[in-house]
Design an enzyme around this catalytic site. Structure first.
Site, PDB file in Angstrom:
ATOM      1  N   CYS A 145     -62.998  26.318 -22.186  1.00 30.46           N
ATOM      2  CA  CYS A 145     -63.871  25.186 -22.518  1.00 30.46           C
ATOM      3  C   CYS A 145     -64.376  25.251 -23.955  1.00 30.46           C
ATOM      4  O   CYS A 145     -64.963  24.285 -24.444  1.00 30.46           O
ATOM      5  CB  CYS A 145     -65.058  25.139 -21.566  1.00 30.46           C
ATOM      6  SG  CYS A 145     -64.572  25.147 -19.844  1.00 30.46           S
ATOM      7  N   HIS A 180     -71.396  22.316 -24.564  1.00 30.51           N
ATOM      8  CA  HIS A 180     -70.364  22.066 -23.550  1.00 30.51           C
ATOM      9  C   HIS A 180     -71.069  21.686 -22.253  1.00 30.51           C
ATOM     10  O   HIS A 180     -72.023  22.335 -21.826  1.00 30.51           O
ATOM     11  CB  HIS A 180     -69.516  23.329 -23.362  1.00 30.51           C
ATOM     12  CG  HIS A 180     -68.679  23.281 -22.130  1.00 30.51           C
ATOM     13  ND1 HIS A 180     -67.932  22.171 -21.793  1.00 30.51           N
ATOM     14  CD2 HIS A 180     -68.479  24.184 -21.134  1.00 30.51           C
ATOM     15  CE1 HIS A 180     -67.323  22.401 -20.650  1.00 30.51           C
ATOM     16  NE2 HIS A 180     -67.630  23.613 -20.218  1.00 30.51           N
ATOM     17  N   ASN A 229     -67.787  18.290 -15.621  1.00 27.35           N
ATOM     18  CA  ASN A 229     -67.298  19.255 -16.611  1.00 27.35           C
ATOM     19  C   ASN A 229     -65.860  18.904 -16.991  1.00 27.35           C
ATOM     20  O   ASN A 229     -64.949  19.059 -16.176  1.00 27.35           O
ATOM     21  CB  ASN A 229     -67.371  20.661 -16.001  1.00 27.35           C
ATOM     22  CG  ASN A 229     -66.860  21.742 -16.936  1.00 27.35           C
ATOM     23  OD1 ASN A 229     -66.270  21.453 -17.982  1.00 27.35           O
ATOM     24  ND2 ASN A 229     -67.070  22.991 -16.559  1.00 27.35           N
TER      25      ASN A 229
END
Ligand code: UT7
Length: 340
Positions: A124, A267, A297
Site C-alpha cells: 500500500c 493511506h 482500502n
C-alpha cells in the site's frame, strides 16, 4: 529544478457496494465495519475491468486535465501521452503474474511511445515509493521531463470472501498524477520523501499462493485461489508507529510546524489508525484527509485518489504544503512532502 505535480486523475468502478449490501452475503454488519474501520462502502470492478483498465482511465483523466480539459479528451490524451518519458505503476494486484507489467499495458493503451514503463511492488506504500522513484529518475537525467505515477488496484479480486475479517476492508480503484520537471528554483513539488521497510513482518500481510515459492501445480485442486491473508492486529500496530514516525521525520527534516501543513493524506486502511496517529501527534482533525468511508482500502490507489479529490474540489492552492504517508504489505512505509 523542481519535480512538480501538473495534473491528477482517478478512476473508480461504478459498482458501489454498501456495508448493508455486503451483510446480506457475509456474516457482518454495517455497525461492525464502521466502528472498526470507518468504511461505509467500496467500489468493485466489473468483469470488463482490470487493474490496467482502471489505471488507464485514471491516466487519461490526468493527461486530459493537464491539457485543461474536463473528463477524458482522447485528442488531448494522445498529444500529452507522446510527451511522457516514464510511466510507473504501483500495484499489488497486477493483471498478470510477473510480466507484462501493468505499466506496459497502460503505455500501450495511451500510445506513450516515448515512455519507459515499469511497476513498483511496495504494498500500500507503492504510490509514495513511486513519487520518490519518479522524482529521482526525472532528476538524474537531462532527457527525461515528464512522468505518470499511478496507484491502481483490483483488491476485491484477491480478497478471501470467506474471511469476514479481511474481505470487508478492500475496494478497487486507481489514481494518477502527472509529474513534470520544471526550471523552478525555489522549493516546489516533491521536496522530500522518507521510504522504509521491515521485511521481518512479511507474513503479516501476504498472498501465499501462486508465486514461485508456492506455485499452483498441474492437476491440483485449488481449495483457495491467491488471496490476501492478514494479521490485522500486527499490521495495525506497525501502521500507527509507521505513520507517526514518518510524519515526525518529514516535519523535522523540513523544519515544518503543524500550522504550516495544509493537509496530511494518509493511506486509507482504517480510520482508527489515522485517528490514533493524529491523536499522538496532535494533528487538527481538519488537516487529516479521510475518504475511506466511500472507497474502503484501495491500497496503493488510496493516496492518489485522495489527491485527485482534493485537487478537483479546488482545495489545493499554489504553495500549499501537503504530506502523504503510507504503510502496508512488505511491510513497508513512507511519506512525501509536496509543495503544490
Ligand atoms: O492496507 C493494508 C494494511 N492493513 C491494515 O492496515 C489493517 C490493519 N488492521 C485493522 O484495521 C484491524 O485489525 C481490523 C479492522 C482488520 C480488525 O479489527 P480488530 O479490532 O483488530 O478486530 P479483530 O480482528 O480482533 O476481531 C474482533 C472480533 C472477532 O470476534 P471475537 O473473536 O471477539 O468474538 C472477530 O471474529 O470481531 C470479529 N470480526 C467481525 N465481526 C463482524 C472480524 N471481522 C468481522 C466482520 N464483521 N467483518
Amino acid at each position: 529544478m523542481a519535480i512538480e505535480i501538473r495534473a491528477t486523475g482517478r478512476a473508480v468502478p461504478k459498482n458501489r457496494v454498501t456495508n448493508d449490501e455486503l451483510a446480506k452475503k457475509i456474516d457482518t454488519s454495517d455497525e461492525w465495519i464502521r466502528s472498526h474501520t470507518g468504511i461505509g462502502a467500496r467500489h468493485i470492478a466489473g468483469e470488463d475491468q482490470s487493474t490496467s483498465s482502471l489505471a488507464l482511465e485514471a491516466a487519461k483523466q490526468a493527461l486530459s486535465a493537464a491539457a485543461g480539459k474536463t473528463g477524458i479528451d482522447e485528442d488531448a490524451v494522445k498529444e500529452q501521452a507522446a510527451t511522457l518519458d516514464l510511466i510507473l505503476i504501483a500495484t499489488a494486484t497486477a493483471d498478470y503474474y510477473g510480466c507484462p507489467s501493468v505499466a506496459c499495458l497502460v503505455q500501450h493503451g495511451l500510445g506513450a511511445v516515448n515512455a519507459a514503463a515499469m511497476d513498483i511492488s511496495a504494498g500500500c506504500t507503492g504510490f509514495v515509493y513511486g513519487l520518490e522513484t519518479a522524482s529521482g529518475l526525472l532528476g538524474i537525467s537531462d532527457s527525461r521531463k515528464r512522468a505518470l505515477v499511478i496507484g491502481a488496484e483490483t483488491l476485491t479480486r484477491v480478497a478471501n470472501w470467506e474471511d469476514r475479517g479481511t474481505c470487508v476492508l478492500f475496494g478497487d480503484g486507481a489514481g494518477a498524477v502527472l509529474l513534470e520537471k520544471t526550471g523552478e528554483t525555489g522549493k516546489r513539488g516533491i521536496v522530500r520523501s522518507v521510504l522504509g521497510a521491515d521485511g521481518s513482518g512479511s507474513e503479516a500481510l501476504i498472498m501465499r499462493r501462486g508465486g514461485t515459492k508456492n506455485p499452483f501445480k498441474k492437476g491440483e485442486t485449488v481449495e483457495l485461489p491467491t488471496v490476501i491473508e492478514m494479521d490485522g492486529r500486527a499490521v495495525y500496530n506497525f501502521a500507527v508507529k509507521a505513520v507517526t514516525g514518518a510524519i515526525e521525520f518529514l516535519m523535522d527534516r523540513e523544519g515544518l510546524a503543524m500550522d504550516a501543513i495544509k493537509y496530511i493524506i494518509p493511506h486509507q486502511a482504517n480510520a482508527r489508525i489515522i485517528h490514533a496517529a493524529g491523536k499522538r501527534l496532535h494533528i487538527p482533525e481538519e488537516k487529516l484527509y479521510l475518504n475511506i468511508e466511500e472507497y474502503a482500502n484501495t491500497s496503493s490507489a488510496s493516496i492518489p485518489i485522495a489527491l485527485d479529490e482534493l485537487n478537483k474540489a479546488g482545495k489545493l492552492q499554489k504553495g500549499d504544503i501537503i504530506l502523504t504517508v503510507g504503510f502496508g504489505g512488505g511491510l513497508t512505509y513512507g511519506g512525501n512532502v509536496i509543495i503544490w
